[in-house]
Every structure is written in structure tokens, then in C-alpha cells.
Design a protein around this motif. Sequence first.
Motif, PDB file in Angstrom:
ATOM      1  N   HIS A  31      11.530   4.307   9.232  1.00  0.00           N
ATOM      2  CA  HIS A  31      10.550   4.432   8.495  1.00  0.00           C
ATOM      3  C   HIS A  31      10.582   6.105   7.756  1.00  0.00           C
ATOM      4  O   HIS A  31      10.370   6.314   6.666  1.00  0.00           O
ATOM      5  CB  HIS A  31       8.916   4.584   8.923  1.00  0.00           C
ATOM      6  CG  HIS A  31       8.926   2.930   9.396  1.00  0.00           C
ATOM      7  ND1 HIS A  31       7.966   2.488  10.048  1.00  0.00           N
ATOM      8  CD2 HIS A  31       9.831   1.950   9.300  1.00  0.00           C
ATOM      9  CE1 HIS A  31       8.056   1.088  10.146  1.00  0.00           C
ATOM     10  NE2 HIS A  31       9.123   0.733   9.751  1.00  0.00           N
ATOM     11  N   THR A  32      10.611   7.106   8.873  1.00  0.00           N
ATOM     12  CA  THR A  32      10.907   8.552   8.486  1.00  0.00           C
ATOM     13  C   THR A  32      12.075   8.706   7.463  1.00  0.00           C
ATOM     14  O   THR A  32      11.983   9.297   6.414  1.00  0.00           O
ATOM     15  CB  THR A  32      10.863   9.358   9.661  1.00  0.00           C
ATOM     16  OG1 THR A  32       9.904   8.950  10.390  1.00  0.00           O
ATOM     17  CG2 THR A  32      10.942  10.847   9.310  1.00  0.00           C
ATOM     18  N   MET A  37       1.817   5.569  11.989  1.00  0.00           N
ATOM     19  CA  MET A  37       0.864   5.709  10.791  1.00  0.00           C
ATOM     20  C   MET A  37       0.250   4.229  10.500  1.00  0.00           C
ATOM     21  O   MET A  37      -0.126   3.824  11.370  1.00  0.00           O
ATOM     22  CB  MET A  37       1.446   6.334   9.665  1.00  0.00           C
ATOM     23  CG  MET A  37       2.174   7.745  10.087  1.00  0.00           C
ATOM     24  SD  MET A  37       1.235   9.079  10.826  1.00  0.00           S
ATOM     25  CE  MET A  37       0.046   9.549   9.574  1.00  0.00           C
ATOM     26  N   ASP A  38       0.362   3.986   9.347  1.00  0.00           N
ATOM     27  CA  ASP A  38       0.046   2.365   8.910  1.00  0.00           C
ATOM     28  C   ASP A  38       0.941   1.204   9.060  1.00  0.00           C
ATOM     29  O   ASP A  38       0.777   0.231   8.673  1.00  0.00           O
ATOM     30  CB  ASP A  38      -0.848   2.305   7.693  1.00  0.00           C
ATOM     31  CG  ASP A  38       0.132   2.602   6.479  1.00  0.00           C
ATOM     32  OD1 ASP A  38       1.396   2.820   6.795  1.00  0.00           O
ATOM     33  OD2 ASP A  38      -0.044   2.194   5.423  1.00  0.00           O
ATOM     34  N   ILE A  89       4.283   5.178   3.709  1.00  0.00           N
ATOM     35  CA  ILE A  89       3.514   5.708   2.560  1.00  0.00           C
ATOM     36  C   ILE A  89       2.806   6.987   3.272  1.00  0.00           C
ATOM     37  O   ILE A  89       2.921   8.131   2.113  1.00  0.00           O
ATOM     38  CB  ILE A  89       2.388   4.923   2.127  1.00  0.00           C
ATOM     39  CG1 ILE A  89       1.930   5.444   0.766  1.00  0.00           C
ATOM     40  CG2 ILE A  89       1.654   4.403   3.238  1.00  0.00           C
ATOM     41  CD1 ILE A  89       2.738   5.460  -0.295  1.00  0.00           C
ATOM     42  N   GLU A  90       2.756   7.010   4.267  1.00  0.00           N
ATOM     43  CA  GLU A  90       1.824   8.524   4.729  1.00  0.00           C
ATOM     44  C   GLU A  90       2.939   9.659   4.673  1.00  0.00           C
ATOM     45  O   GLU A  90       2.651  10.735   4.446  1.00  0.00           O
ATOM     46  CB  GLU A  90       1.054   8.199   5.943  1.00  0.00           C
ATOM     47  CG  GLU A  90      -0.139   7.409   5.949  1.00  0.00           C
ATOM     48  CD  GLU A  90      -1.127   7.958   4.765  1.00  0.00           C
ATOM     49  OE1 GLU A  90      -1.385   8.925   4.784  1.00  0.00           O
ATOM     50  OE2 GLU A  90      -1.437   6.799   4.294  1.00  0.00           O
ATOM     51  N   LEU A 130       5.196  14.558   2.190  1.00  0.00           N
ATOM     52  CA  LEU A 130       6.240  15.112   1.458  1.00  0.00           C
ATOM     53  C   LEU A 130       5.917  15.720  -0.084  1.00  0.00           C
ATOM     54  O   LEU A 130       6.125  16.766  -0.463  1.00  0.00           O
ATOM     55  CB  LEU A 130       7.382  14.406   1.616  1.00  0.00           C
ATOM     56  CG  LEU A 130       8.011  14.069   2.992  1.00  0.00           C
ATOM     57  CD1 LEU A 130       9.114  13.070   3.011  1.00  0.00           C
ATOM     58  CD2 LEU A 130       8.836  15.350   3.399  1.00  0.00           C
ATOM     59  N   ILE A 131       5.418  14.810  -0.796  1.00  0.00           N
ATOM     60  CA  ILE A 131       5.142  14.836  -2.155  1.00  0.00           C
ATOM     61  C   ILE A 131       4.043  16.053  -2.162  1.00  0.00           C
ATOM     62  O   ILE A 131       4.040  16.829  -3.056  1.00  0.00           O
ATOM     63  CB  ILE A 131       4.532  13.899  -2.787  1.00  0.00           C
ATOM     64  CG1 ILE A 131       5.856  12.645  -3.030  1.00  0.00           C
ATOM     65  CG2 ILE A 131       3.587  14.024  -4.003  1.00  0.00           C
ATOM     66  CD1 ILE A 131       5.112  11.253  -3.598  1.00  0.00           C
TER      67      ILE A 131
END
Length: 464
Positions: A79-80, A104-105, A109-110, A115-116
Motif C-alpha cells: 500500500h505504501t 491506516m484504513d 489514501i492516508e 505526501l500531497i
Amino acid sequence: MNEKQHTIKAPVTVTGIGLHTGIVSNMTFKPAPANHGYKFQRIDMPGQPLVNVDVDNVVDLSRGTTIEQNGARVNTVEHTLAALVGLQIDNVLIELDGPEPPIMDGSAIEFVKALISVGMQEQNALRNYFEITKGISYKDDARGVEIAALPLDDYRLTVMVDYNSPVLGSQHASITDITQFQEEIASCRTFCFLHELEALFKQNLIKGGNLDNAIVIVDRVVQEDELAHLSELLNKPKVSVQEEGILNNTELRFKNEPARHKLLDLIGDLALIGRPIKGQILAARPGHAANVAFAKKVKRLIQESVIKNIPTYDPKKPPVMDINQIAATLPHRYPFLLIDKIIHLDDTMVAGIKNVTMNEPFFQGHFPNNPVMPGVLQIEAMAQTGGILVLNAMDNPDDYWTYLLAIDKCRFKRKVVPGDTIIFKCELLAPLKRGIAKMAGQAFVNGQLVIEAEMSAMIVKKDA
């Protein structure tokens, strides 16, 4: 897709429990220099060992992808990595003070949001794409898995899943541009079937799993005593389910969220190849084992292509022909003598070197504020390299001229700029016949293909 490499502008940290280990950890993404790639660092271990994101470092595939190097292990990395690939980030150091990134969930997305939040930084280096030039396939008949990669000047992925489940049915998901990842794929959560939960707990897995970070699909009638047992396993006061559906009646974020999550996993696992991909990936019923097996197959092809196709240039070794010998063979002179050395020459193949500097006369007028070597001059330099090959086949090369007759299948892959060293390679496609030579030409900069073409040349006697 980005042309240049990117990193992040500043460090950013996420914190949470690991899905399988159940250990809370802090994971910090840090900026990294060009060509660094992705590396994990276990800062909780003596010596703070690094773990390269590399398919050859995969050591376990028990419901996730685990890598290990230098005595350090990192669990469930997919996921990372998917978040980094999805945002087209090339270079990051990932510090981790535990054995597993936070779940996370259950999606990426987290990580994407974190990162954003710090922003991306363009770097002064081109992305080292691996371009799929011919079909690559992997098949596991026992599991009904198929993965294929097809040529495409982009990165597209399509996934199909079918678990013979009345709840899921047959699903597919796709993205036609990697920029769709953030909105279409990143928020899709991991999932499993109800009948798998007990087995996963017995395997000492999903210690950090709960209904807040995973979708549990129920495809059979569940008795009340079993629901009570599940509430204990999942540390929930009560769990409920419709006759067939999703545990605790969790709402899906997309109708095909499971298929989209499989696509997310595929993107993350293929990051283990170590280079961004240009190609179309088609996968039927993929899983981590198949993804990694396919990634290993692609990496072997990358290694073979480097060994077989790109001539090795060692500037310390004397050339086969220096500039004076080249000038004695070819009629070209300044400013049109465009190769500096010949490093390989046999009956069917030649390799030459061009050192591109800002002092080239064409840079005065060709994008002077953004100097780019003109494509026609790259072709000319490649043709001159091929001219050496053709003249080498003649008993008295000084008695002949070579003229370029045709250029076919020409493709420019990347810019060539001052400071680049171009390696040209030309191979005969057939023996010389009636004074006509047909060659396949390629040019490389830093191991990347920058131009390819097929060329035909005519050999003419000087007194003819």
C-alpha cells in the motif's frame, strides 16, 4: 506521465497499527536525491539498516508482500509503494520505527494525503522507464491467475476478479492514466472473506486487523454464536451482518471496491521492479504471489536487455577507433563529424560514442535557452556510426562513399542535452547485397533508449 524524476519537498509522518504484526509504528517519508529510488530504513534496529525496494528482497507473501535485507524485515509494503507510484514519486527514504507500515484504513489514501500535504519536487534527472516492447505473460493454472504486459507508451492497468461469490460476483477495475490513481484507486480498502478470518488468526496474522481497516465479505448464512466469536476476535462489542453481505454492513466506497483494491496491490507490488513502467498490464485474479512472480520475470528481462542490447562504454579503455581514425575513414568534417569514438566493431555490429557539449554549433539556434540536440542530427550521428560498419566490410574502404537511402520505424524516446554521452549501436539486418546495407540503429544515454530506427545505406565507388 512525468518526464523527470520527483521527490517530496519535506518529511511527513504517518502513525498507526500494522495489519499483521499489530505493532504501532511511525513511518516518515523523507526527500531523497535523484536515482535513489525507494528504500525503507528500520530506525528501531541497531545500525538502522536499509531495505531496498527490490523484488529479489521479497521473503514472504502471507496475505501481503514482505521484504528483507541486511537483517531487517518490512512487512506489508504494497500500500505504501502504491501511493508513491500513484503520485509518480521516484525517490523517497521511508523511515520506520517498527516492523510494518501502518495499515491506516486499509487503503493507500492516508499515505497519499500525507505526501500531497508536503508537495512534490521535480529533480534534474529523467525517469528511467522500462518500456514493454513485446508481450510478457505469467500464468498459474492451479489458481486461475493470468497476468500480461503489452507495449504502450503510457501506464494502464486492468484487473478482473472472480471468487465465485454471490456477494462479489465478477468484477473488473482499470485506470487508463496513472494520474487517476488518487481519485479512483487510492481509497479502496483491503478485504477478505469471512471463512478466511479464523485461519488468518491461527496463522498469527491480522493482529492489527479490524472492521475499521478491512472489508469482511460474508457469502454464507452466519449463526449468532459465530457472530459472538467474531466480536471477540475483532475486539468489537457486537458484529452484525445481513444474510449475505459485508460484516457490520459496511458500505463500499465503490461497487467494485475489491477489484480496485486488487489493482492497488498490483501497482504496489510492481514497484518492486525498481523502475517506472511504460506498458499495459492486464491481470485476471491477481494476488501477491502472482504479482511478485510476474515482477521477477520483468526484472529478469530488464537485466537481460541491459546485458544484451546496450554496449558497455569504459572511457578508461582505448577505443577501437579514435577521432583521427574516424576522420580518416569518413569524409565528414566540422561541424558535421558527429561521433568521437568507436568502441566496438565487428562484421555485423558497431558501437560509437558522441559526447554532447554546450559548445556544439547547433545549440546557438536550436532552443538556446533549452538546449536539445536536434533529432535529425542524432539520426546523422547514428548513420555515421553505421557508415563505419558498412565501410569496414569493404576491402578498400577509402575507395567508397556511403549515402543514406532510407529511414524507417524511427522513434525519438527522450531528449538529448548537453552533458549527455550517447552510445550509438548499429547492426546489420542482412548481409550487404548489391551495394545496399540495411541496419537497425539504437542510441542510449545512461542506459536509456533515446532513439531507434532502421536505416538503409548505399555504397558507391568514388570513381563511379
